[in-house]
Design a protein around this motif. Structure first.
Motif, PDB file in Angstrom:
ATOM      1  N   ASP A  31       0.827  -1.202   0.000  1.00  0.00           N
ATOM      2  CA  ASP A  31       0.000   0.000   0.000  1.00  0.00           C
ATOM      3  C   ASP A  31       0.863   1.255   0.000  1.00  0.00           C
ATOM      4  N   VAL A  32       0.430   2.211  -0.784  1.00  0.00           N
ATOM      5  CA  VAL A  32       1.115   3.497  -0.835  1.00  0.00           C
ATOM      6  C   VAL A  32       0.614   4.337   0.321  1.00  0.00           C
ATOM      7  N   GLN A  33       1.532   4.932   1.046  1.00  0.00           N
ATOM      8  CA  GLN A  33       1.129   5.774   2.172  1.00  0.00           C
ATOM      9  C   GLN A  33       0.432   7.018   1.646  1.00  0.00           C
ATOM     10  N   ALA A  34      -0.599   7.416   2.337  1.00  0.00           N
ATOM     11  CA  ALA A  34      -1.366   8.591   1.930  1.00  0.00           C
ATOM     12  C   ALA A  34      -0.550   9.858   2.161  1.00  0.00           C
ATOM     13  N   ASP A  35      -0.755  10.810   1.292  1.00  0.00           N
ATOM     14  CA  ASP A  35      -0.100  12.108   1.448  1.00  0.00           C
ATOM     15  C   ASP A  35      -0.670  12.811   2.670  1.00  0.00           C
ATOM     16  N   ALA A  36       0.048  13.820   3.109  1.00  0.00           N
ATOM     17  CA  ALA A  36      -0.434  14.589   4.252  1.00  0.00           C
ATOM     18  C   ALA A  36      -1.771  15.248   3.942  1.00  0.00           C
ATOM     19  N   ASN A  37      -1.923  15.741   2.712  1.00  0.00           N
ATOM     20  CA  ASN A  37      -3.171  16.381   2.306  1.00  0.00           C
ATOM     21  C   ASN A  37      -3.616  15.775   0.973  1.00  0.00           C
ATOM     22  N   PRO A  38      -4.453  14.749   1.003  1.00  0.00           N
ATOM     23  CA  PRO A  38      -4.843  14.081  -0.237  1.00  0.00           C
ATOM     24  C   PRO A  38      -5.659  14.955  -1.189  1.00  0.00           C
ATOM     25  N   GLU A  39      -6.205  16.051  -0.700  1.00  0.00           N
ATOM     26  CA  GLU A  39      -6.991  16.940  -1.556  1.00  0.00           C
ATOM     27  C   GLU A  39      -6.117  17.671  -2.574  1.00  0.00           C
ATOM     28  N   GLU A  40      -4.819  17.762  -2.311  1.00  0.00           N
ATOM     29  CA  GLU A  40      -3.909  18.477  -3.201  1.00  0.00           C
ATOM     30  C   GLU A  40      -3.401  17.612  -4.350  1.00  0.00           C
ATOM     31  N   ARG A  41      -3.696  16.325  -4.327  1.00  0.00           N
ATOM     32  CA  ARG A  41      -3.224  15.449  -5.398  1.00  0.00           C
ATOM     33  C   ARG A  41      -4.056  15.666  -6.653  1.00  0.00           C
ATOM     34  N   SER A  42      -3.435  15.429  -7.800  1.00  0.00           N
ATOM     35  CA  SER A  42      -4.150  15.559  -9.074  1.00  0.00           C
ATOM     36  C   SER A  42      -5.113  14.396  -9.242  1.00  0.00           C
ATOM     37  N   TRP A  43      -6.018  14.513 -10.197  1.00  0.00           N
ATOM     38  CA  TRP A  43      -6.986  13.440 -10.443  1.00  0.00           C
ATOM     39  C   TRP A  43      -6.284  12.172 -10.885  1.00  0.00           C
ATOM     40  N   LEU A  44      -5.168  12.318 -11.630  1.00  0.00           N
ATOM     41  CA  LEU A  44      -4.428  11.141 -12.083  1.00  0.00           C
ATOM     42  C   LEU A  44      -3.776  10.430 -10.903  1.00  0.00           C
ATOM     43  N   ALA A  45      -3.182  11.194  -9.998  1.00  0.00           N
ATOM     44  CA  ALA A  45      -2.561  10.597  -8.811  1.00  0.00           C
ATOM     45  C   ALA A  45      -3.605   9.892  -7.961  1.00  0.00           C
ATOM     46  N   LYS A  46      -4.784  10.489  -7.833  1.00  0.00           N
ATOM     47  CA  LYS A  46      -5.855   9.854  -7.067  1.00  0.00           C
ATOM     48  C   LYS A  46      -6.308   8.560  -7.729  1.00  0.00           C
ATOM     49  N   ALA A  47      -6.419   8.569  -9.061  1.00  0.00           N
ATOM     50  CA  ALA A  47      -6.867   7.373  -9.784  1.00  0.00           C
ATOM     51  C   ALA A  47      -5.849   6.247  -9.698  1.00  0.00           C
ATOM     52  N   LEU A  48      -4.571   6.603  -9.779  1.00  0.00           N
ATOM     53  CA  LEU A  48      -3.529   5.578  -9.761  1.00  0.00           C
ATOM     54  C   LEU A  48      -3.268   5.001  -8.380  1.00  0.00           C
ATOM     55  N   THR A  49      -3.684   5.705  -7.335  1.00  0.00           N
ATOM     56  CA  THR A  49      -3.443   5.206  -5.986  1.00  0.00           C
ATOM     57  C   THR A  49      -4.685   4.630  -5.332  1.00  0.00           C
ATOM     58  N   SER A  50      -5.788   4.548  -6.053  1.00  0.00           N
ATOM     59  CA  SER A  50      -6.970   3.902  -5.481  1.00  0.00           C
ATOM     60  C   SER A  50      -6.717   2.406  -5.410  1.00  0.00           C
ATOM     61  N   SER A  51      -7.418   1.718  -4.538  1.00  0.00           N
ATOM     62  CA  SER A  51      -7.141   0.292  -4.315  1.00  0.00           C
ATOM     63  C   SER A  51      -7.420  -0.548  -5.552  1.00  0.00           C
ATOM     64  N   GLY A  52      -8.463  -0.246  -6.286  1.00  0.00           N
ATOM     65  CA  GLY A  52      -8.781  -1.036  -7.478  1.00  0.00           C
ATOM     66  C   GLY A  52      -7.750  -0.873  -8.572  1.00  0.00           C
ATOM     67  N   SER A  53      -7.307   0.346  -8.800  1.00  0.00           N
ATOM     68  CA  SER A  53      -6.319   0.559  -9.851  1.00  0.00           C
ATOM     69  C   SER A  53      -4.959   0.017  -9.440  1.00  0.00           C
ATOM     70  N   SER A  54      -4.650   0.053  -8.158  1.00  0.00           N
ATOM     71  CA  SER A  54      -3.384  -0.526  -7.696  1.00  0.00           C
ATOM     72  C   SER A  54      -3.359  -2.018  -7.965  1.00  0.00           C
ATOM     73  N   PHE A  55      -4.480  -2.684  -7.706  1.00  0.00           N
ATOM     74  CA  PHE A  55      -4.552  -4.119  -7.980  1.00  0.00           C
ATOM     75  C   PHE A  55      -4.451  -4.381  -9.475  1.00  0.00           C
TER      76      PHE A  55
END
Length: 82
Positions: A31-55
């Motif tokens: 599992d990738v550790q969550a950023d300090a503020n996940p709201e600042e991540r781009s939509w691509l970073a959010k999509a690539l770090t979701s559990s389904g896409s990681s699998f």
């Protein structure tokens, strides 16, 4: 692939167990550790770090590693069988 089939015929459950163990080890994801503020991540970073896409990425990488897993299985199985 024929060598792998011969290996399964010769060693049976041990060969299958070794192959599945190697498969599971390559599929296991960390599992990738969550950023300090996940709201600042781009939509691509959010999509690539979701559990389904990681699998999905881990699964694709595992499939790509088939040419590495088969020789590894062929080499390790006789040692494990002893």
């Amino acid at each position: 692939m024929s060598k792998l089939q011969e290996l399964f015929k010769k060693y049976g459950k041990i060969g299958i167990g070794v192959h599945l163990s190697i498969y599971a080890a390559t599929l296991a994801e960390r599992d990738v550790q969550a950023d300090a503020n996940p709201e600042e991540r781009s939509w691509l970073a959010k999509a690539l770090t979701s559990s389904g896409s990681s699998f999905a990425v881990a699964f694709l990488c595992t499939k790509a590693l088939l040419p590495v897993r088969v020789p590894l299985t062929i080499g390790i199985t006789p040692v494990v069988a002893r």
